[in-house]
Design a protein around this motif. Structure first.
Motif, mmCIF file in Angstrom:
data_model
loop_
_atom_site.group_PDB
_atom_site.id
_atom_site.type_symbol
_atom_site.label_atom_id
_atom_site.label_comp_id
_atom_site.label_asym_id
_atom_site.label_seq_id
_atom_site.Cartn_x
_atom_site.Cartn_y
_atom_site.Cartn_z
ATOM 1 N N SER A 7 0.811 -1.271 -0.019
ATOM 2 C CA SER A 7 0.109 -0.027 -0.122
ATOM 3 C C SER A 7 1.037 1.116 -0.191
ATOM 4 C CB SER A 7 -0.832 -0.107 1.398
ATOM 5 O OG SER A 7 -0.208 0.088 2.482
ATOM 6 N N ARG A 8 2.099 1.076 0.660
ATOM 7 C CA ARG A 8 2.938 2.420 0.637
ATOM 8 C C ARG A 8 3.775 2.574 -0.684
ATOM 9 N NH1 ARG A 8 5.391 2.423 6.640
ATOM 10 N NH2 ARG A 8 3.426 2.867 7.843
ATOM 11 N N ARG A 9 3.811 1.670 -1.491
ATOM 12 C CA ARG A 9 4.636 1.661 -2.662
ATOM 13 C C ARG A 9 6.072 1.952 -2.395
ATOM 14 N NH1 ARG A 9 1.397 1.488 -7.245
ATOM 15 N NH2 ARG A 9 2.960 2.625 -8.488
ATOM 16 N N ASP A 10 6.679 1.632 -1.281
ATOM 17 C CA ASP A 10 8.170 1.712 -0.992
ATOM 18 C C ASP A 10 8.744 0.390 -1.315
ATOM 19 O OD1 ASP A 10 10.287 2.337 0.235
ATOM 20 O OD2 ASP A 10 9.711 2.327 2.386
ATOM 21 N N GLU A 11 9.935 0.748 -2.043
ATOM 22 C CA GLU A 11 10.745 -0.343 -2.773
ATOM 23 C C GLU A 11 11.449 -1.196 -1.688
ATOM 24 O OE1 GLU A 11 14.451 -1.323 -5.934
ATOM 25 O OE2 GLU A 11 13.908 0.719 -5.551
ATOM 26 N N SER A 36 4.139 -12.141 -5.616
ATOM 27 C CA SER A 36 4.189 -11.720 -7.217
ATOM 28 C C SER A 36 3.552 -10.454 -7.493
ATOM 29 C CB SER A 36 3.543 -13.016 -8.015
ATOM 30 O OG SER A 36 1.943 -12.846 -7.828
ATOM 31 N N SER A 37 2.528 -9.987 -6.722
ATOM 32 C CA SER A 37 2.302 -8.652 -6.885
ATOM 33 C C SER A 37 3.194 -7.716 -6.558
ATOM 34 C CB SER A 37 0.875 -8.412 -6.042
ATOM 35 O OG SER A 37 -0.289 -9.213 -6.319
ATOM 36 N N ALA A 38 3.992 -8.068 -5.419
ATOM 37 C CA ALA A 38 4.979 -7.235 -4.904
ATOM 38 C C ALA A 38 6.115 -7.008 -6.094
ATOM 39 C CB ALA A 38 5.633 -7.628 -3.749
ATOM 40 N N LYS A 39 6.512 -8.079 -6.886
ATOM 41 C CA LYS A 39 7.592 -8.109 -7.830
ATOM 42 C C LYS A 39 7.025 -7.143 -8.988
ATOM 43 C CE LYS A 39 9.710 -12.466 -6.712
ATOM 44 N NZ LYS A 39 9.746 -13.892 -7.253
ATOM 45 N N LYS A 40 5.721 -6.966 -9.414
ATOM 46 C CA LYS A 40 5.058 -6.238 -10.391
ATOM 47 C C LYS A 40 5.225 -4.833 -9.919
ATOM 48 C CE LYS A 40 2.441 -10.001 -12.372
ATOM 49 N NZ LYS A 40 0.931 -10.412 -12.295
ATOM 50 N N LEU A 41 4.715 -4.700 -8.731
ATOM 51 C CA LEU A 41 4.717 -3.191 -8.172
ATOM 52 C C LEU A 41 5.910 -2.744 -8.148
ATOM 53 C CD1 LEU A 41 2.839 -1.194 -6.777
ATOM 54 C CD2 LEU A 41 3.356 -2.125 -4.654
ATOM 55 N N LEU A 46 9.770 1.401 -10.068
ATOM 56 C CA LEU A 46 10.923 1.810 -10.545
ATOM 57 C C LEU A 46 10.870 2.775 -11.931
ATOM 58 C CD1 LEU A 46 13.091 -1.280 -10.055
ATOM 59 C CD2 LEU A 46 13.305 0.976 -8.897
ATOM 60 N N ALA A 47 9.728 2.302 -12.697
ATOM 61 C CA ALA A 47 9.336 2.898 -13.882
ATOM 62 C C ALA A 47 8.981 4.503 -13.474
ATOM 63 C CB ALA A 47 8.431 2.144 -14.704
ATOM 64 N N ASN A 53 12.258 11.131 -12.849
ATOM 65 C CA ASN A 53 13.644 11.825 -12.806
ATOM 66 C C ASN A 53 14.000 12.360 -14.100
ATOM 67 O OD1 ASN A 53 14.119 11.198 -10.082
ATOM 68 N ND2 ASN A 53 15.215 9.296 -10.656
ATOM 69 N N GLU A 54 13.558 11.657 -15.160
ATOM 70 C CA GLU A 54 13.573 12.177 -16.541
ATOM 71 C C GLU A 54 12.930 13.476 -16.778
ATOM 72 O OE1 GLU A 54 11.631 10.041 -19.759
ATOM 73 O OE2 GLU A 54 13.830 9.407 -20.486
ATOM 74 N N LEU A 55 11.875 13.670 -16.182
ATOM 75 C CA LEU A 55 10.913 14.904 -16.127
ATOM 76 C C LEU A 55 11.677 16.033 -15.498
ATOM 77 C CD1 LEU A 55 7.435 13.477 -15.813
ATOM 78 C CD2 LEU A 55 8.137 14.513 -17.971
ATOM 79 N N LYS A 56 12.242 15.728 -14.441
ATOM 80 C CA LYS A 56 12.814 16.654 -13.416
ATOM 81 C C LYS A 56 14.100 17.269 -14.162
ATOM 82 C CE LYS A 56 11.133 14.651 -9.079
ATOM 83 N NZ LYS A 56 11.730 14.247 -7.730
ATOM 84 N N GLU A 57 14.604 16.041 -14.625
ATOM 85 C CA GLU A 57 16.234 16.707 -15.334
ATOM 86 C C GLU A 57 15.747 17.663 -16.518
ATOM 87 O OE1 GLU A 57 18.609 13.318 -16.470
ATOM 88 O OE2 GLU A 57 18.537 12.498 -14.379
#
Length: 114
Positions: A7-11, A36-41, A46-47, A53-57
């Motif tokens: 739920s936190r989406r913290d890697e 398996s859900s965690a691996k997909k998340l 990461l994406a 980061n790309e947008l910020k740069e």
């Protein structure tokens, strides 16, 4: 812990939560589904981070082609919910507006000189 991490989406928290069941020797179908859900998340997180980061740069550099390219990639990746995308679009509009103003001033100056 795995539910909270998802739920936190913290890697880091997700990775830690995926390893704990194996350390304690706990196995169940539900835990396997969560993992398996965690691996997909993790891949999604990461994406998102890469896209943000790309947008910020691109915003820091202020280049119109870089902004257009980063915005296009974020929209193609279906990440229209990112606040960085909204900020990048605003920065692009401002850069294009300033470019138009500079062009107008340049045109007026050329007319004044001749």
């Amino acid at each position: 812990m795995l539910e909270r991490a998802l739920s936190r989406r913290d890697e880091l928290m997700i990775n830690r939560a995926m390893v704990l069941p194996a350390l304690f020797g706990v196995t169940s179908k539900l835990i396997k589904v969560y993992i398996s859900s965690a691996k997909k998340l993790i891949l999604e997180v990461l994406a998102e981070a890469h896209c943000a980061n790309e947008l910020k740069e691109a915003m820091l550099i202020g280049s119109v082609p870089l902004l257009k390219d980063a915005i296009k990639r974020a929209e193609e990746s279906k990440m229209v919910y990112l606040p960085e995308l909204r900020d990048a679009k605003r920065a692009l509009r401002e850069a294009l507006h300033l470019r138009n103003i500079v062009t107008s001033i340049q045109t007026v100056l050329v007319k004044c000189v001749t």
